[in-house]
Design a protein around this motif. Structure first.
Motif, PDB file in Angstrom:
ATOM      1  N   LEU A 303      30.465  39.120 -19.032  1.00  0.00           N
ATOM      2  CA  LEU A 303      29.963  39.509 -20.351  1.00  0.00           C
ATOM      3  C   LEU A 303      30.850  40.573 -20.986  1.00  0.00           C
ATOM      4  N   PRO A 304      30.968  40.548 -22.302  1.00  0.00           N
ATOM      5  CA  PRO A 304      31.661  41.649 -22.984  1.00  0.00           C
ATOM      6  C   PRO A 304      30.975  42.982 -22.685  1.00  0.00           C
ATOM      7  N   ALA A 305      31.733  44.042 -22.720  1.00  0.00           N
ATOM      8  CA  ALA A 305      31.220  45.359 -22.334  1.00  0.00           C
ATOM      9  C   ALA A 305      30.031  45.794 -23.182  1.00  0.00           C
ATOM     10  N   ASP A 306      29.987  45.362 -24.443  1.00  0.00           N
ATOM     11  CA  ASP A 306      28.918  45.804 -25.336  1.00  0.00           C
ATOM     12  C   ASP A 306      27.712  44.867 -25.349  1.00  0.00           C
ATOM     13  N   SER A 307      27.650  43.915 -24.417  1.00  0.00           N
ATOM     14  CA  SER A 307      26.523  42.985 -24.376  1.00  0.00           C
ATOM     15  C   SER A 307      25.231  43.724 -24.049  1.00  0.00           C
ATOM     16  N   ASP A 309      21.362  44.445 -22.627  1.00  0.00           N
ATOM     17  CA  ASP A 309      20.617  44.043 -21.433  1.00  0.00           C
ATOM     18  C   ASP A 309      19.850  42.759 -21.735  1.00  0.00           C
ATOM     19  N   GLY A 310      19.665  41.955 -20.684  1.00  0.00           N
ATOM     20  CA  GLY A 310      18.922  40.714 -20.860  1.00  0.00           C
ATOM     21  C   GLY A 310      19.687  39.638 -21.593  1.00  0.00           C
ATOM     22  N   SER A 311      21.026  39.698 -21.571  1.00  0.00           N
ATOM     23  CA  SER A 311      21.818  38.676 -22.254  1.00  0.00           C
ATOM     24  C   SER A 311      21.773  37.337 -21.529  1.00  0.00           C
ATOM     25  N   LEU A 338      24.464  46.278 -13.980  1.00  0.00           N
ATOM     26  CA  LEU A 338      24.847  44.868 -14.034  1.00  0.00           C
ATOM     27  C   LEU A 338      23.623  43.976 -13.938  1.00  0.00           C
ATOM     28  N   ARG A 339      22.690  44.341 -13.050  1.00  0.00           N
ATOM     29  CA  ARG A 339      21.480  43.527 -12.879  1.00  0.00           C
ATOM     30  C   ARG A 339      20.637  43.526 -14.155  1.00  0.00           C
ATOM     31  N   PRO A 469      18.515  34.001 -28.655  1.00  0.00           N
ATOM     32  CA  PRO A 469      18.271  35.239 -27.901  1.00  0.00           C
ATOM     33  C   PRO A 469      19.137  35.432 -26.663  1.00  0.00           C
ATOM     34  N   TYR A 470      19.792  34.396 -26.143  1.00  0.00           N
ATOM     35  CA  TYR A 470      20.548  34.542 -24.895  1.00  0.00           C
ATOM     36  C   TYR A 470      21.950  33.954 -25.040  1.00  0.00           C
ATOM     37  N   ARG A 471      22.894  34.521 -24.262  1.00  0.00           N
ATOM     38  CA  ARG A 471      24.254  33.973 -24.198  1.00  0.00           C
ATOM     39  C   ARG A 471      24.346  32.866 -23.149  1.00  0.00           C
ATOM     40  N   HIS A 472      23.578  33.015 -22.061  1.00  0.00           N
ATOM     41  CA  HIS A 472      23.587  32.031 -20.979  1.00  0.00           C
ATOM     42  C   HIS A 472      22.163  31.862 -20.460  1.00  0.00           C
ATOM     43  N   VAL A 473      21.821  30.645 -20.037  1.00  0.00           N
ATOM     44  CA  VAL A 473      20.521  30.357 -19.438  1.00  0.00           C
ATOM     45  C   VAL A 473      20.760  29.672 -18.094  1.00  0.00           C
ATOM     46  N   VAL A 474      20.214  30.247 -17.013  1.00  0.00           N
ATOM     47  CA  VAL A 474      20.332  29.696 -15.666  1.00  0.00           C
ATOM     48  C   VAL A 474      18.941  29.254 -15.231  1.00  0.00           C
TER      49      VAL A 474
END
Length: 727
Positions: A303-307, A309-311, A338-339, A469-474
């Motif tokens: 993730l970019p440094a400025d992302s 939380d909860g991205s 990170l978490r 709302p999210y950049r990635h979904v797992v």
């Protein structure tokens, strides 16, 4: 700088030691420092097959086994065993370097020589050979030692191969098991060999050349050779940077699976990027959840440094499974910042939050199936239509909600593939009247079902346009999600590289939700990977459980069928036991006696699971255990968080695992449960789907076991058991 490796066997054996012995192991290996670790007092063995395998005194009863080169600071911790067992193991074994992967292998030379002689004597000239279709040149290319070819060539069936698992070099067994399961040599190369080569550190590629290519079973003798071979052994050996990291690993050995990602798992979890949605599939125990966790970690690191939380969203089907994911994430990702980039919540709870925030009020959710069915019954009587309540509920969930149909015209044109009862225009009009009445009653009462909430959440997100709302979904346990939930997941993240990562197994579908990902705009073509090695369950338990599914055709969520071909275990153990009783009291008494035997053999009560189809039997078992002085916790009840034997419904056991597992009350009329199966005269196709879900439920319960499995019933046994018990 010293290189210290830990073989997975070492860690698993350490985990089962008594606490005082574990403490002594800590003390011994705390001496590991740079400059040749001189304080270890490694002892050579007389008549050893490998002069580089040494032992070290742990206590008067225990010894460690270590691979140590003639020079340098590289060491590999192999075993920790009782004194005599350690000596016997060390004398017979040799460490070699696989000719294809260049990774470390352990081989029992004495046992292999005996096996070769025995197989030659037993094999007759007219016996069909297991690997007759694979040339010597191909086998050697895949890493099979030339001196093992006589043994390999005389094998006649998979049972012979399985019997050799404990003595064959590990990587070579994986190759042979894949070929025996019907995989083509190129597939074996790709899934067993190439993944190891791709994920070996680049800085060791030149070091490997010091191992003579002409001697395929040469032992690593120097520091560079051993360091390189260990670095090429991901999935079997973990490298640690020093005493502090070693002590941290030994402090929680049961979390070893997080250290030992198999190369096939690591390739998927840490691939730099996927061009779109990616998927991993595989049977129980193949590490799908582990891969999903590692993928979330990898994405968080990118993730970019400025992302904010909860991205990243890490989600699954139920609250219980989401709670397990959160606990595992906390163990895997120790960096709190990170978490925080990863949010864990189950799909329905997230949908509820989105809709609640939009409407500004709490939602009243109708959760009881009996209440929903009763409402359909009232509508049937009021409208005077010739449909059952069960049929209408299924039509609403599997057709109307599944395809997001919002008008009678859309329903009239909709495909009803998978629904057994054909409906003409007049019949469809009657169904739509019932659906309108049902949803109208819910709306008037201010009530929602979970699937309605998911559909509404997806609609609200789509109205926002490109802002997601999210950049990635797992997604874990993907096979149980309904199309309405999938539409929500698709709406949570914009189509882009690495937008969705999906883990699931349709053989474990227990809620009857079928879906075509492609039809929902989620294409995984060219980005789907299958895991075939089970790291939880023994081969004996796996074979017994898999036999339950023999002949079942299972879809793969992408327009094709899924298969367990090549699915195998990395371990062996006792065969599952089955026990029939004349009545419930007798069955419970025999189960309590079995649990007493397990605990007497030093299995902790919390390492024992009992699965039942309905909770009352579980409560009866818990009471019987309490009378016998054994603690028990019934999942989903006020006592469910306590210590002791874990008892729960088969549904609640999803995602859990136990050293010893009992599946009780597998009676006719209970498994499959009559109330969970649509009558064949109502809908023949749905009847078969319901039976398949019940069968998958039993399969899931049985594959929670790691070392021991016991299946019991009273009265007549489930029809699902007839073939496997007879076999």
């Amino acid at each position: 700088m010293a290189t210290l490796g830990i073989h997975k066997d070492f860690l698993m054996e350490f985990a089962r030691l008594e606490k005082p012995v574990q403490k002594r192991v800590h003390e011994v290996f705390d001496k590991f420092q740079e400059h040749r670790h001189a304080g270890l007092h490694l002892e050579k063995l007389q008549n050893a097959r490998d002069p580089h395998i040494r032992t070290i005194r742990i206590s008067s009863f225990m010894r460690g086994v270590i691979l140590a080169p003639e020079s340098g600071d590289s060491f590999l911790l192999l075993k920790v065993m009782p004194h005599d067992d350690a000596i016997a193991w060390a004398v017979k074994h040799r460490a070699t370097v696989n000719s294809a992967t260049q990774g470390i292998e352990l081989r029992n030379d004495v046992a292999l020589e005996r096996a070769t002689a025995s197989v030659r004597q037993l094999a007759s000239a007219d016996t069909e050979r297991l690997f007759v279709h694979v040339s010597d040149k191909e086998l050697i290319r895949l890493g099979i030692d030339a001196d093992l070819l006589p043994l390999v060539r005389h094998l006649s069936d998979e049972a012979h191969l399985d019997a050799l698992q404990k003595i064959l070099p590990e990587q070579q067994y994986d190759v042979l098991a894949g070929l025996a399961a019907g995989m083509e040599p190129e597939d074996v190369w790709r899934e067993v060999v190439q993944v190891q080569l791709e994920h070996s550190p680049a800085n060791v590629s030149q070091q490997v050349s010091v191992v003579p290519a002409t001697d395929q079973s040469a032992s690593p003798t120097g520091q560079d050779e051993l360091s390189a071979a260990m670095a090429h052994s991901q999935g079997r050996i973990a490298l640690v940077s020093g005493p502090a990291e070693l002590m941290e690993i030994l402090a929680r050995p049961f979390d070893a699976w997080r250290v030992f990602l198999h190369p096939s798992q690591r390739r998927v979890a840490y691939r730099p990027s996927y061009r779109g949605p990616a998927r991993i599939i595989g049977g129980p125990g193949t590490g799908k959840t582990v891969v999903a966790l590692h993928r979330a970690l990898h994405l968080a690191r990118q993730l970019p440094a400025d992302s904010p939380d909860g991205s990243i969203l890490l989600t699954t089907f139920t609250r219980d499974l989401a709670s397990d994911l959160q606990s595992s994430l906390e163990l895997l990702v120790t960096d709190v910042q990170l978490r925080a980039k990863i949010r864990v919540i189950n799909v329905d709870a997230l949908a509820n939050q989105i809709v609640r925030d939009h409407h500004g009020t709490a939602l009243t959710i109708v959760t009881g199936q009996k209440e929903i069915t009763a409402r359909w019954s009232r509508i049937v009587r009021r409208l005077g239509i010739d449909f059952t309540d069960v049929f209408l509920d299924q039509e609403w969930r599997h057709v109307v909600l599944a395809q997001d149909l919002r008008s009678p015209e859309a329903y009239l044109k909709a495909s009803r593939s998978g629904r057994g009862t054909a409906l003409g225009p007049l019949k469809r009009a009657q169904v739509w009247r019932a659906v309108n009445a049902f949803t109208g009653e819910l709306r008037q009462a201010g009530e929602w079902t979970f699937l309605q909430v998911c559909a509404e959440a997806a609609r609200l997100l789509d109205e926002r346009g490109s802002k997601r709302p999210y950049r990635h979904v797992v997604i874990d346990e993907a096979q149980d999600l309904h199309p309405a939930q999938w539409r929500l997941l698709r709406a949570l993240v914009a189509p882009s590289p690495d937008d969705m990562f999906i883990a699931g197994d349709t053989h474990q579908r227990i809620y009857g939700n079928k879906v075509s990902l492609r039809s929902l705009g989620i294409s995984v073509t060219g980005r789907s990977t299958r895991l075939r090695i089970n790291y939880r369950t023994t081969q004996e338990i796996l074979a017994w459980s898999t036999a339950l599914l023999t002949g079942e055709q299972v879809d793969d969520m992408d327009g094709g069928t899924d298969s367990l071909t090549g699915y195998r275990s990395a371990f062996h153990g006792a065969r599952p036991e089955t026990y029939g009783s004349s009545n419930k009291h007798e069955e419970i008494a025999s189960l309590v006696a079995q649990i007493e035997q397990w605990t007497a053999s030093e299995v902790a009560p919390s390492e024992i699971g009992v699965a039942v189809r309905f909770i009352q039997l579980g409560k009866d078992i818990a009471q019987a255990l309490a009378r016998a002085g054994l603690p028990a916790a019934v999942l989903g009840t006020p006592s469910g968080s306590g210590d002791g034997v874990r008892i729960g419904t088969m549904h609640r056991m999803k995602g859990l695992e136990f050293r010893c597992m009992a599946v009780a009350g597998v009676n006719d009329g209970v498994v499959p449960m009559r109330s969970a199966v649509t009558a064949e005269e109502v809908d023949a196709l749905q009847h078969r789907e319901d039976l398949r879900s019940e069968l998958s439920l039993l399969f899931v319960a049985c594959t929670r076991a790691r070392e021991a499995l016991r299946i019991s019933w009273h009265g007549s046994s489930s029809p699902f058991l007839v073939a496997v018990v007879a076999g």
